[in-house]
Design a protein around this motif. Structure first.
Motif, PDB file in Angstrom:
ATOM      1  N   MET A 261       0.832  -1.202   0.000  1.00 35.69           N
ATOM      2  CA  MET A 261       0.000   0.000   0.000  1.00 35.69           C
ATOM      3  C   MET A 261       0.869   1.254   0.000  1.00 35.69           C
ATOM      4  O   MET A 261       0.563   2.241  -0.684  1.00 35.69           O
ATOM      5  CB  MET A 261      -0.917  -0.008   1.222  1.00 35.69           C
ATOM      6  CG  MET A 261      -1.914   1.144   1.266  1.00 35.69           C
ATOM      7  SD  MET A 261      -3.111   1.099  -0.107  1.00 35.69           S
ATOM      8  CE  MET A 261      -4.172  -0.245   0.451  1.00 35.69           C
ATOM      9  N   LEU A 262       1.979   1.217   0.757  1.00 37.62           N
ATOM     10  CA  LEU A 262       2.881   2.355   0.810  1.00 37.62           C
ATOM     11  C   LEU A 262       3.496   2.640  -0.558  1.00 37.62           C
ATOM     12  O   LEU A 262       3.682   3.796  -0.943  1.00 37.62           O
ATOM     13  CB  LEU A 262       3.988   2.093   1.832  1.00 37.62           C
ATOM     14  CG  LEU A 262       5.099   3.135   1.960  1.00 37.62           C
ATOM     15  CD1 LEU A 262       4.532   4.465   2.459  1.00 37.62           C
ATOM     16  CD2 LEU A 262       6.180   2.649   2.903  1.00 37.62           C
ATOM     17  N   ALA A 263       3.801   1.575  -1.314  1.00 37.18           N
ATOM     18  CA  ALA A 263       4.427   1.728  -2.628  1.00 37.18           C
ATOM     19  C   ALA A 263       3.411   1.855  -3.766  1.00 37.18           C
ATOM     20  O   ALA A 263       3.807   1.954  -4.929  1.00 37.18           O
ATOM     21  CB  ALA A 263       5.353   0.554  -2.907  1.00 37.18           C
ATOM     22  N   GLY A 264       2.120   1.859  -3.447  1.00 37.16           N
ATOM     23  CA  GLY A 264       1.103   2.038  -4.477  1.00 37.16           C
ATOM     24  C   GLY A 264       0.912   0.831  -5.376  1.00 37.16           C
ATOM     25  O   GLY A 264       0.553   0.988  -6.542  1.00 37.16           O
ATOM     26  N   VAL A 265       1.139  -0.389  -4.859  1.00 38.40           N
ATOM     27  CA  VAL A 265       0.953  -1.593  -5.680  1.00 38.40           C
ATOM     28  C   VAL A 265      -0.010  -2.577  -5.012  1.00 38.40           C
ATOM     29  O   VAL A 265      -0.025  -3.757  -5.343  1.00 38.40           O
ATOM     30  CB  VAL A 265       2.299  -2.293  -5.964  1.00 38.40           C
ATOM     31  CG1 VAL A 265       3.168  -1.430  -6.848  1.00 38.40           C
ATOM     32  CG2 VAL A 265       3.037  -2.644  -4.670  1.00 38.40           C
ATOM     33  N   ALA A 266      -0.810  -2.098  -4.062  1.00 36.80           N
ATOM     34  CA  ALA A 266      -1.802  -2.963  -3.434  1.00 36.80           C
ATOM     35  C   ALA A 266      -2.997  -3.135  -4.363  1.00 36.80           C
ATOM     36  O   ALA A 266      -3.471  -2.157  -4.953  1.00 36.80           O
ATOM     37  CB  ALA A 266      -2.249  -2.370  -2.100  1.00 36.80           C
ATOM     38  N   LYS A 328       4.592  -6.172 -10.651  1.00 41.59           N
ATOM     39  CA  LYS A 328       4.881  -5.154  -9.641  1.00 41.59           C
ATOM     40  C   LYS A 328       4.469  -5.639  -8.252  1.00 41.59           C
ATOM     41  O   LYS A 328       5.190  -5.413  -7.271  1.00 41.59           O
ATOM     42  CB  LYS A 328       4.167  -3.846  -9.986  1.00 41.59           C
ATOM     43  CG  LYS A 328       4.760  -3.132 -11.178  1.00 41.59           C
ATOM     44  CD  LYS A 328       3.969  -1.903 -11.575  1.00 41.59           C
ATOM     45  CE  LYS A 328       4.208  -0.753 -10.648  1.00 41.59           C
ATOM     46  NZ  LYS A 328       3.614   0.507 -11.170  1.00 41.59           N
ATOM     47  N   ARG A 329       3.355  -6.322  -8.178  1.00 43.68           N
ATOM     48  CA  ARG A 329       2.907  -6.847  -6.873  1.00 43.68           C
ATOM     49  C   ARG A 329       3.853  -7.934  -6.380  1.00 43.68           C
ATOM     50  O   ARG A 329       4.198  -7.978  -5.189  1.00 43.68           O
ATOM     51  CB  ARG A 329       1.477  -7.396  -7.008  1.00 43.68           C
ATOM     52  CG  ARG A 329       0.882  -7.840  -5.677  1.00 43.68           C
ATOM     53  CD  ARG A 329       0.710  -6.651  -4.759  1.00 43.68           C
ATOM     54  NE  ARG A 329       0.205  -7.060  -3.458  1.00 43.68           N
ATOM     55  CZ  ARG A 329       0.973  -7.421  -2.451  1.00 43.68           C
ATOM     56  NH1 ARG A 329       2.289  -7.417  -2.586  1.00 43.68           N
ATOM     57  NH2 ARG A 329       0.450  -7.762  -1.296  1.00 43.68           N
ATOM     58  N   ALA A 330       4.291  -8.818  -7.271  1.00 43.46           N
ATOM     59  CA  ALA A 330       5.201  -9.892  -6.868  1.00 43.46           C
ATOM     60  C   ALA A 330       6.566  -9.340  -6.464  1.00 43.46           C
ATOM     61  O   ALA A 330       7.172  -9.789  -5.480  1.00 43.46           O
ATOM     62  CB  ALA A 330       5.355 -10.891  -8.016  1.00 43.46           C
ATOM     63  N   ILE A 331       7.057  -8.347  -7.188  1.00 45.46           N
ATOM     64  CA  ILE A 331       8.358  -7.756  -6.858  1.00 45.46           C
ATOM     65  C   ILE A 331       8.274  -6.991  -5.549  1.00 45.46           C
ATOM     66  O   ILE A 331       9.232  -6.985  -4.762  1.00 45.46           O
ATOM     67  CB  ILE A 331       8.840  -6.872  -8.017  1.00 45.46           C
ATOM     68  CG1 ILE A 331       9.216  -7.749  -9.220  1.00 45.46           C
ATOM     69  CG2 ILE A 331      10.027  -6.011  -7.606  1.00 45.46           C
ATOM     70  CD1 ILE A 331       9.547  -6.985 -10.470  1.00 45.46           C
ATOM     71  N   ALA A 332       7.150  -6.347  -5.271  1.00 48.84           N
ATOM     72  CA  ALA A 332       6.976  -5.672  -3.980  1.00 48.84           C
ATOM     73  C   ALA A 332       7.069  -6.681  -2.843  1.00 48.84           C
ATOM     74  O   ALA A 332       7.644  -6.379  -1.776  1.00 48.84           O
ATOM     75  CB  ALA A 332       5.631  -4.951  -3.938  1.00 48.84           C
ATOM     76  N   ARG A 333       6.541  -7.878  -3.052  1.00 49.09           N
ATOM     77  CA  ARG A 333       6.625  -8.933  -2.030  1.00 49.09           C
ATOM     78  C   ARG A 333       8.089  -9.346  -1.807  1.00 49.09           C
ATOM     79  O   ARG A 333       8.530  -9.537  -0.679  1.00 49.09           O
ATOM     80  CB  ARG A 333       5.791 -10.127  -2.488  1.00 49.09           C
ATOM     81  CG  ARG A 333       5.545 -11.173  -1.420  1.00 49.09           C
ATOM     82  CD  ARG A 333       4.603 -12.246  -1.914  1.00 49.09           C
ATOM     83  NE  ARG A 333       3.275 -11.700  -2.182  1.00 49.09           N
ATOM     84  CZ  ARG A 333       2.717 -11.621  -3.379  1.00 49.09           C
ATOM     85  NH1 ARG A 333       3.382 -12.026  -4.451  1.00 49.09           N
ATOM     86  NH2 ARG A 333       1.512 -11.125  -3.526  1.00 49.09           N
ATOM     87  N   GLU A 334       8.835  -9.452  -2.889  1.00 50.90           N
ATOM     88  CA  GLU A 334      10.259  -9.802  -2.783  1.00 50.90           C
ATOM     89  C   GLU A 334      11.049  -8.680  -2.109  1.00 50.90           C
ATOM     90  O   GLU A 334      11.896  -8.930  -1.238  1.00 50.90           O
ATOM     91  CB  GLU A 334      10.824 -10.085  -4.178  1.00 50.90           C
ATOM     92  CG  GLU A 334      12.321 -10.338  -4.201  1.00 50.90           C
ATOM     93  CD  GLU A 334      12.875 -10.383  -5.611  1.00 50.90           C
ATOM     94  OE1 GLU A 334      14.091 -10.115  -5.772  1.00 50.90           O
ATOM     95  OE2 GLU A 334      12.104 -10.684  -6.555  1.00 50.90           O
ATOM     96  N   ILE A 335      10.794  -7.435  -2.506  1.00 48.25           N
ATOM     97  CA  ILE A 335      11.515  -6.303  -1.934  1.00 48.25           C
ATOM     98  C   ILE A 335      11.226  -6.185  -0.444  1.00 48.25           C
ATOM     99  O   ILE A 335      12.120  -5.849   0.354  1.00 48.25           O
ATOM    100  CB  ILE A 335      11.132  -5.001  -2.658  1.00 48.25           C
ATOM    101  CG1 ILE A 335      11.582  -5.052  -4.125  1.00 48.25           C
ATOM    102  CG2 ILE A 335      11.740  -3.795  -1.965  1.00 48.25           C
ATOM    103  CD1 ILE A 335      13.069  -5.220  -4.318  1.00 48.25           C
TER     104      ILE A 335
END
Length: 405
Positions: A261-266, A328-335
Motif C-alpha cells: 500500500m505504501l508503494a502504491g501496488v496494493a 509489480k505486486r510480486a516484486i513488492a513482495r520480494e523487496i
C-alpha cells in the motif's frame, strides 16, 4: 502512593518554530507553547513537556522534514516519537486552522492511535541527500542538452549545418566543449558558440557529478542492505529510493501488505456489473512505485524467468498491463523480504582465482555455460548478480579440480 501524570504531546512543525500541545492520557488539554527550531529550543520543549508529567509519546507531523530536529532531540532523550498525518481536511473546515489547533489534533491522533507511523531512522537522510543531489544533476544536465539544441535551431545557417552532422548528443557536446568561438568573425556566431560551449562544459561537469554520486549511492546502499542491492534489476538509484521510502529501520513496516500500500501496488477492487477485476492502488509513494516499475522493465527485458512468466500470462489471455500489475505486486513482495529480513549474499570473489588456478580462459568458461565471456567476467568482478549461474560455475570449477586430482 501518587503516580506521575501520563502525558501525550502533539507537535506542529515549521521552518523556524514548533508548536507543542500537551494532553493527559484521558484527553484533557494541559497547555500549549511555541519554541524555536534550534538546540536550545528543542531542550526547552523537552523540559516544558516533562513539566506536566511522564511523557508517554510525542506525535510529530513531518518527522523527516521540519520535524527532523525535534524528533532526533526527543529520541536522544529517550522519548518515544511517532509520526502523525496532517489534520483531516474536513475537520479543518469545521474547526479552522492554527498552530495550537494542529498541535492538539496531533496529540489526540496519538491518543486515539489513528494514522500513526514509526519515525524513520536519521541515517535515511544520508541516502536522501545523495539521491536529491544526483537527480538534480541529471535534471540540470537534461535541461542543458535541450538548451544547446534550442540554440542551434535558431543559429546561423552555416553553424547549424556544421553541428547537425554529429550522430549522437554525446559527440555534439564533445565538439562544442572543444570549439573556439573567437575564431569566427560573425558576432552572432561567436555569441551562440560561447553560450553552447559554456553549456557543453556544464554538461561535462554534471556528468562527473552524476558518476561520483552514483558511486557513493552504490557503496552506501550495498553497506546498508547488500541483499536488496544484489537483487536483479535493483541499481543504486532504485535501491536508495526504496530504502528512503521504507526507512532504514525496517521494523516500521508492519506487514508486506502495508508496504504494498505504501508503494502504491496494493490490489484494489475495480469491479462493476459483469466485470470482475482489480487494479493497483494509485496512492502511496509514487517515487517508490516508479522504482518498482523500473525493476519490472529491467526484468521483463533481460531476466529469463520473468520473460517466461510473461509469455505464459500472455498466452493465458492477460493483457500486458495486467501482467505488469502482477509483476509489480510480486516484486513488492520480494523487496519487502529484502527490507525487513536482510540476508547475507553469495560472495563471488573466489570464482576468478579458482578459474585462473585451473588455467581456464573466460572464453572456455563462457562456452561451457552458453553465455558471453563478458557475462562471466562481470560475474567474477561482482558487477553482475546471478546466484544460479555462480553456483553452477563454482560446482563446475570444483568438479574440474577433482577430475584433475
Amino acid at each position: 502512593m501518587t503516580f506521575p501524570r501520563r502525558v501525550v504531546i502533539g507537535a506542529d512543525t515549521h521552518l523556524d518554530t514548533i508548536h507543542l500541545a500537551a494532553i493527559s492520557d484521558t484527553g484533557q488539554p494541559l497547555g500549549d507553547a511555541e519554541f524555536r527550531t534550534n538546540p536550545t529550543g528543542y531542550w526547552a520543549a523537552i523540559c516544558w513537556a516533562r513539566s506536566f508529567g511522564e511523557v508517554v509519546t510525542v506525535g510529530v507531523e513531518g518527522t523527516s522534514s521540519y520535524g527532523a530536529g525535534l524528533t532526533q532531540a526527543m529520541q536522544a532523550n529517550d522519548i518515544h516519537v511517532v509520526e502523525v498525518n496532517r489534520p483531516d481536511r474536513s475537520a479543518r473546515r469545521r474547526q479552522g486552522k492554527s498552530d495550537p489547533l494542529d498541535a492538539y489534533s496531533a496529540a489526540r491522533a496519538v491518543l486515539a492511535g489513528h494514522g500513526l507511523a514509526v519515525a524513520k531512522d536519521p541515517h535515511t537522510g544520508a541516502l536522501k541527500a545523495l539521491l536529491i543531489a544526483r537527480r538534480g544533476a541529471i535534471k540540470a544536465r537534461t535541461a542543458a542538452i535541450q538548451q544547446i539544441k534550442d540554440l542551434l535551431v535558431t543559429a546561423p545557417v552555416d553553424l547549424r549545418e556544421r553541428y547537425r552532422r554529429y550522430p549522437t548528443t554525446l559527440r555534439l557536446v564533445e565538439a562544442l566543449a572543444g570549439c573556439r568561438p573567437r575564431a569566427h568573425e560573425d558576432p552572432t556566431t561567436v555569441s551562440v558558440l560561447i553560450a553552447c560551449k559554456a553549456l557543453a562544459q556544464r554538461i561535462g561537469y554534471l556528468e562527473r557529478q552524476d558518476r561520483e554520486l552514483t558511486a557513493e549511492l552504490d557503496a552506501l546502499t550495498a553497506t546498508i542492505n547488500p541483499a536488496l542491492r544484489a537483487a536483479y534489476g535493483v541499481g543504486p538509484d532504485t535501491a536508495a529510493q526504496l530504502l528512503i521510502t521504507a526507512g532504514t529501520n525496517s521494523h516500521r513496516l508492519r506487514s508486506e501488505a502495508a508496504f504494498a500500500m505504501l508503494a502504491g501496488v496494493a490490489p484494489i477492487p475495480a469491479s462493476s456489473g459483469k466485470t470482475s477485476r482489480h487494479r493497483l492502488s494509485r496512492g502511496g509513494d509514487r517515487a517508490a512505485n516508479n522504482a518498482l516499475h523500473r525493476i519490472v522493465l529491467v526484468r521483463w527485458s533481460h531476466d529469463r524467468r520473468t520473460r517466461d512468466y510473461v509469455a505464459r500470462q500472455l498466452a493465458a489471455g492477460r493483457s500486458k498491463n495486467d501482467v505488469l500489475r502482477l509483476l509489480k505486486r510480486a516484486i513488492a513482495r520480494e523487496i519487502f523480504r529484502h527490507l525487513t529480513a536482510p540476508c547475507p549474499i553469495d560472495d563471488y570473489s573466489d570464482l576468478r582465482p579458482a578459474r585462473q588456478a585451473r588455467n581456464i580462459t573466460l572464453t572456455a568458461a563462457a562456452a561451457h555455460f552458453n553465455v558471453w565471456p563478458i557475462t562471466i567476467s562481470r560475474l567474477e568482478r561482482g558487477l553482475k548478480r546471478d546466484d544460479t549461474l555462480a553456483t553452477n560455475y563454482r560446482q563446475w570449477l570444483n568438479t574440474l579440480l577433482i577430475d584433475a586430482a
